[in-house]
Design a protein around this motif. Structure first.
Motif: not given
Length: 283
Positions: A256-279
């Motif tokens: 899923a991480f690789s998929y999101l990278r392919r559609i344009g998200f940076s590593e930092q943005e994906i980390s932020r997404l994970r934070y919001h879904l975990k918090a």
């Protein structure tokens, strides 16, 4: 010779009977070249035969109000408590579930709605929209099509994810019924957060169990085999999205991480997404 005769007999049978279930045209059968393809065609027709629903809660005596509205918290591995929810549309009254879904969203304290079905114009033109709890909260209209892999949908998925990253939860993702477009996006997010494939399939299939197989005004529960047919759909969609031949023995989170990278998200943005879904900041 016997095998060949059986194949063509079944094909002829499918051509005569199964269009009544699947709503297909004659041309759909011209490319059936093997027993495997025929099996797939028959299963597709059987699945379509189950795709009947009613817009009255009385047709679903075995379901709770939450199940009828297809409303539930996403509780797969890695997802924060009281963070992500999914449902049928809380704003589209056409399928008889919006009032229930909107009331349940209010009860759950949903702060952000991700609408995968409508445009802002659709909501503005609705005389009932301003009466909803939904209208008092933040929302994004990220109208998706059913072609999940299209460039348009990549952009709409990005809108949805940027909304999550920019707003506090709890969040609710919905389309009209809350199973196909919602099911795909939720499955990607579940995979990213560490859900197992079995968890993703189980959550995906619940939405179909909450709608389908009510041919005569009373729902008949899906069998395990029928549930398996719908579970295969989300597996195939994720295989295509993640560009994998199989989902076995792979890290779905990495995929899923690789998929999101392919559609344009940076590593930092994906980390932020994970934070919001975990918090757990919903209440």
């Amino acid at each position: 010779m016997r095998h060949s005769f059986a194949k063509y007999f079944l094909t002829y049978f499918a051509m005569l009977l199964l269009p009544l279930l699947a709503g297909c045209d004659d041309g759909d059968y011209e490319s059936i070249d093997s027993p495997k393809e025929l099996d797939g065609f028959i299963r597709s027709a059987q699945m379509n035969g189950l795709k009947n629903r009613w817009n009255s809660i009385e047709a679903y005596p075995r379901l709770t109000v939450e199940e009828y509205a297809n409303f539930r918290e996403v509780t797969t591995t890695g997802m924060g408590e009281h963070v992500l929810f999914r449902s049928s549309s809380p704003v589209d009254p056409s399928i008889g579930r919006s009032h229930y879904a909107d009331s349940l969203a209010k009860e759950a304290g949903i702060k952000g709605f991700i609408n995968l079905a409508d445009t802002q114009m659709d909501l503005d033109s609705s005389s009932d929209f301003k009466k909803t709890y939904y209208s008092t909260q933040k929302y994004v209209c990220a109208q998706m099509t059913m072609d999940f892999m299209s460039q348009t949908n990549r952009e709409r998925i990005a809108w949805a994810i940027y909304f999550i990253m920019g707003n506090d939860g709890p969040y609710l993702i919905h389309c009209v019924e809350g199973k196909d477009r919602t099911g795909f996006l939720v499955a990607v997010l579940e995979a990213l957060m560490g859900a197992t494939l079995d968890e993703i399939k189980e959550d995906y299939v619940k939405s179909f169990s909450n709608f389908y197989n009510a041919p005569n005004g009373i729902q008949i529960p899906l069998t395990d085999e029928e549930k398996g047919w719908f579970a295969d759909v989300v597996v195939e969609n994720l295989k295509i999205a993640f560009e994998l031949e199989s989902l076995d023995k792979v890290s779905l989170s990495d995929a899923a991480f690789s998929y999101l990278r392919r559609i344009g998200f940076s590593e930092q943005e994906i980390s932020r997404l994970r934070y919001h879904l975990k918090a757990n900041r919903g209440r």
